[in-house]
Design a protein around this motif. Structure first.
Motif, PDB file in Angstrom:
ATOM      1  N   UNK A 191      13.115  82.362  65.040  1.00 20.04           N
ATOM      2  CA  UNK A 191      11.711  82.747  65.089  1.00 20.04           C
ATOM      3  C   UNK A 191      10.949  81.733  65.927  1.00 20.04           C
ATOM      4  N   UNK A 192       9.824  82.180  66.467  1.00 18.32           N
ATOM      5  CA  UNK A 192       8.933  81.243  67.130  1.00 18.32           C
ATOM      6  C   UNK A 192       7.953  80.640  66.150  1.00 18.32           C
ATOM      7  N   UNK A 193       7.634  81.406  65.108  1.00 18.35           N
ATOM      8  CA  UNK A 193       6.684  80.947  64.096  1.00 18.35           C
ATOM      9  C   UNK A 193       7.113  81.407  62.704  1.00 18.35           C
ATOM     10  N   UNK A 194       7.105  82.701  62.460  1.00 19.88           N
ATOM     11  CA  UNK A 194       7.472  83.230  61.156  1.00 19.88           C
ATOM     12  C   UNK A 194       6.249  83.508  60.310  1.00 19.88           C
ATOM     13  N   UNK A 195       5.481  84.548  60.670  1.00 23.25           N
ATOM     14  CA  UNK A 195       4.238  84.873  59.971  1.00 23.25           C
ATOM     15  C   UNK A 195       4.437  85.591  58.632  1.00 23.25           C
ATOM     16  N   UNK A 196       5.395  86.535  58.499  1.00 23.37           N
ATOM     17  CA  UNK A 196       5.527  87.266  57.237  1.00 23.37           C
ATOM     18  C   UNK A 196       5.664  86.407  55.981  1.00 23.37           C
ATOM     19  N   UNK A 197       6.404  85.286  55.984  1.00 23.06           N
ATOM     20  CA  UNK A 197       6.449  84.475  54.760  1.00 23.06           C
ATOM     21  C   UNK A 197       5.074  83.981  54.322  1.00 23.06           C
ATOM     22  N   UNK A 198       4.226  83.620  55.291  1.00 22.11           N
ATOM     23  CA  UNK A 198       2.875  83.175  54.950  1.00 22.11           C
ATOM     24  C   UNK A 198       2.048  84.328  54.388  1.00 22.11           C
ATOM     25  N   UNK A 199       2.227  85.515  54.947  1.00 24.46           N
ATOM     26  CA  UNK A 199       1.523  86.684  54.423  1.00 24.46           C
ATOM     27  C   UNK A 199       1.931  86.949  52.980  1.00 24.46           C
ATOM     28  N   UNK A 200       3.229  86.825  52.710  1.00 23.59           N
ATOM     29  CA  UNK A 200       3.721  87.015  51.346  1.00 23.59           C
ATOM     30  C   UNK A 200       3.136  85.963  50.403  1.00 23.59           C
ATOM     31  N   UNK A 201       3.115  84.714  50.847  1.00 21.95           N
ATOM     32  CA  UNK A 201       2.544  83.639  50.037  1.00 21.95           C
ATOM     33  C   UNK A 201       1.092  83.930  49.680  1.00 21.95           C
ATOM     34  N   UNK A 202       0.320  84.389  50.673  1.00 24.92           N
ATOM     35  CA  UNK A 202      -1.094  84.687  50.451  1.00 24.92           C
ATOM     36  C   UNK A 202      -1.284  85.779  49.410  1.00 24.92           C
ATOM     37  N   UNK A 203      -0.258  86.603  49.233  1.00 24.39           N
ATOM     38  CA  UNK A 203      -0.306  87.710  48.273  1.00 24.39           C
ATOM     39  C   UNK A 203       0.334  87.348  46.942  1.00 24.39           C
ATOM     40  N   UNK A 204       0.694  86.078  46.780  1.00 22.43           N
ATOM     41  CA  UNK A 204       1.268  85.631  45.522  1.00 22.43           C
ATOM     42  C   UNK A 204       2.695  86.083  45.292  1.00 22.43           C
ATOM     43  N   UNK A 205       3.432  86.310  46.374  1.00 23.67           N
ATOM     44  CA  UNK A 205       4.827  86.747  46.264  1.00 23.67           C
ATOM     45  C   UNK A 205       5.754  85.586  46.611  1.00 23.67           C
ATOM     46  N   UNK A 206       6.687  85.220  45.732  1.00 24.59           N
ATOM     47  CA  UNK A 206       7.614  84.127  46.030  1.00 24.59           C
ATOM     48  C   UNK A 206       8.557  84.505  47.169  1.00 24.59           C
ATOM     49  N   UNK A 207       8.909  83.515  47.986  1.00 24.06           N
ATOM     50  CA  UNK A 207       9.668  83.760  49.216  1.00 24.06           C
ATOM     51  C   UNK A 207      11.022  83.072  49.184  1.00 24.06           C
ATOM     52  N   UNK A 208      12.057  83.828  49.580  1.00 21.53           N
ATOM     53  CA  UNK A 208      13.376  83.277  49.857  1.00 21.53           C
ATOM     54  C   UNK A 208      13.561  83.393  51.373  1.00 21.53           C
ATOM     55  N   UNK A 209      13.821  82.275  52.040  1.00 18.33           N
ATOM     56  CA  UNK A 209      13.832  82.292  53.503  1.00 18.33           C
ATOM     57  C   UNK A 209      14.974  81.461  54.077  1.00 18.33           C
ATOM     58  N   UNK A 210      15.221  81.692  55.345  1.00 21.99           N
ATOM     59  CA  UNK A 210      16.291  80.997  56.071  1.00 21.99           C
ATOM     60  C   UNK A 210      16.029  79.501  56.189  1.00 21.99           C
ATOM     61  N   UNK A 211      17.098  78.766  56.036  1.00 17.81           N
ATOM     62  CA  UNK A 211      17.052  77.322  56.173  1.00 17.81           C
ATOM     63  C   UNK A 211      17.197  76.956  57.655  1.00 17.81           C
ATOM     64  N   UNK A 212      16.172  77.302  58.433  1.00 15.32           N
ATOM     65  CA  UNK A 212      16.178  77.005  59.866  1.00 15.32           C
ATOM     66  C   UNK A 212      14.934  76.163  60.188  1.00 15.32           C
ATOM     67  N   UNK A 213      14.980  75.365  61.264  1.00 19.16           N
ATOM     68  CA  UNK A 213      13.909  74.392  61.535  1.00 19.16           C
ATOM     69  C   UNK A 213      12.496  74.965  61.564  1.00 19.16           C
ATOM     70  N   UNK A 214      12.297  76.093  62.213  1.00 17.84           N
ATOM     71  CA  UNK A 214      10.930  76.594  62.349  1.00 17.84           C
ATOM     72  C   UNK A 214      10.342  77.034  61.008  1.00 17.84           C
ATOM     73  N   UNK A 215      11.159  77.605  60.139  1.00 21.32           N
ATOM     74  CA  UNK A 215      10.652  78.017  58.835  1.00 21.32           C
ATOM     75  C   UNK A 215      10.321  76.793  57.989  1.00 21.32           C
ATOM     76  N   UNK A 216      11.118  75.740  58.088  1.00 23.12           N
ATOM     77  CA  UNK A 216      10.814  74.491  57.382  1.00 23.12           C
ATOM     78  C   UNK A 216       9.499  73.902  57.887  1.00 23.12           C
ATOM     79  N   UNK A 217       9.282  73.983  59.186  1.00 27.36           N
ATOM     80  CA  UNK A 217       8.045  73.467  59.772  1.00 27.36           C
ATOM     81  C   UNK A 217       6.824  74.218  59.247  1.00 27.36           C
ATOM     82  N   UNK A 218       6.911  75.534  59.198  1.00 24.37           N
ATOM     83  CA  UNK A 218       5.762  76.354  58.817  1.00 24.37           C
ATOM     84  C   UNK A 218       5.593  76.429  57.302  1.00 24.37           C
ATOM     85  N   UNK A 219       6.671  76.593  56.578  1.00 27.85           N
ATOM     86  CA  UNK A 219       6.581  76.856  55.132  1.00 27.85           C
ATOM     87  C   UNK A 219       6.726  75.618  54.263  1.00 27.85           C
ATOM     88  N   UNK A 220       7.250  74.528  54.823  1.00 26.74           N
ATOM     89  CA  UNK A 220       7.422  73.283  54.088  1.00 26.74           C
ATOM     90  C   UNK A 220       8.234  73.531  52.811  1.00 26.74           C
TER      91      UNK A 220
END
Length: 281
Positions: A191-220
């Motif tokens: 991904x270049x950014x990964x917006x859907x996980x943030x959208x899910x977070x904003x809606x109170x939905x827990x996220x399971x995501x790939x252990x890749x650098x960009x997702x770690x950067x954005x989602x911490x």
């Protein structure tokens, strides 16, 4: 910008077409390489959406680091927000949603990794009864370009019966579906950014995501990370988040805090700063 403009500014969200060079034919590969390199070379400034994408642009184009500015995307919290689930009965009926489901939002390009998600869900459904996988979009639109996924669903009737395609979803309904989901799964390989996980977070939905650098950067630390190449690990992540109430609550709380760091107002402000900067020089 107009052709006669004195200054040029380009935004490059990612360089997937260069990173996954082998996916495309000779013409597509060379066209993508020409297009990206020309955009970078001819522009006074390059904007991208993550530090990961910045490194990738440097890697594949050789551009100087100082020419690139990172400006994160934002989340519209007027749309993506939490709802009282009692108010979402019409959404359940409209899209024929089950009581318990994992949500996937995305297409089936190879780097989106839907195949491994389906293989993981085969394991999960044996552990958790009455759990479904809901995929936002049309079944034909998703499957017509991915023969392996079509074969997987057609050969495994039990799996096929547990996978629901929503068909077209109205713009303002997607946030409500996030609210109803038990877990949001984001198994992407690139991904270049990964917006859907943030959208899910904003809606109170827990996220399971790939252990890749960009997702770690954005989602911490606001998501549960899994190895996207390992269906068993993806399955274990889903089961852990689904069954551990304390873990779910921690992820939801962290997600609601994390998403506040990404606003379109801040993004617009930084874009304006870059525009004013290049106009001065």
């Amino acid at each position: 910008l107009p052709i006669k403009a004195r200054k040029r500014l380009v935004t490059i969200h990612d360089v997937f077409h260069l990173a996954f060079y082998g996916v495309y034919n000779y013409f597509e590969r060379n066209y993508a390489k020409f297009l990206v390199n020309s955009a970078v070379r001819l522009s006074d400034k390059v904007i991208t959406v993550s530090n990961f994408s910045k490194q990738e642009i440097i890697k594949y184009t050789g551009v100087k680091r100082e020419k690139i500015t990172v400006i994160y995307n934002g989340v519209d919290t007027n749309i993506f927000k939490t709802y009282d689930k009692k108010d979402l009965k019409s959404i359940i009926f409209r899209y024929n949603l089950p009581e318990k489901f994992i949500l996937y939002v995305g297409n089936v390009k190879p780097h989106k990794n839907l195949k491994n998600t389906l293989l993981a869900f085969k394991i999960v459904k044996e552990e958790i009864e009455d759990l479904f996988l809901v995929i936002v979009g049309k079944k034909d639109g998703f499957l017509k370009r991915d023969v392996e996924i079509l074969k997987l669903l057609s050969k495994d009737k039990e799996l096929n019966n547990k996978v629901i395609f929503t068909d077209y979803v109205e713009k303002f309904d997607i946030s409500k579906i996030y609210n109803l989901a038990s877990i949001f799964i984001f198994p992407s390989l690139y991904e270049g950014f990964g917006l859907p996980p943030l959208e899910a977070m904003a809606c109170g939905c827990p996220v399971v995501a790939s252990d890749i650098p960009v997702i770690k950067e954005i989602c911490d630390d606001a998501v549960y990370y899994v190895n996207p190449y390992n269906p068993m690990e993806i399955a274990k992540g889903i089961i852990s988040v689904f069954q551990d109430r304390n873990l779910r609550e921690r992820l939801i709380e962290k997600g609601l805090r994390r998403v506040k760091k990404f606003t379109w107002e801040e993004s617009a402000k930084k874009h304006l700063e870059v525009i004013l900067e290049i106009m001065k020089n």
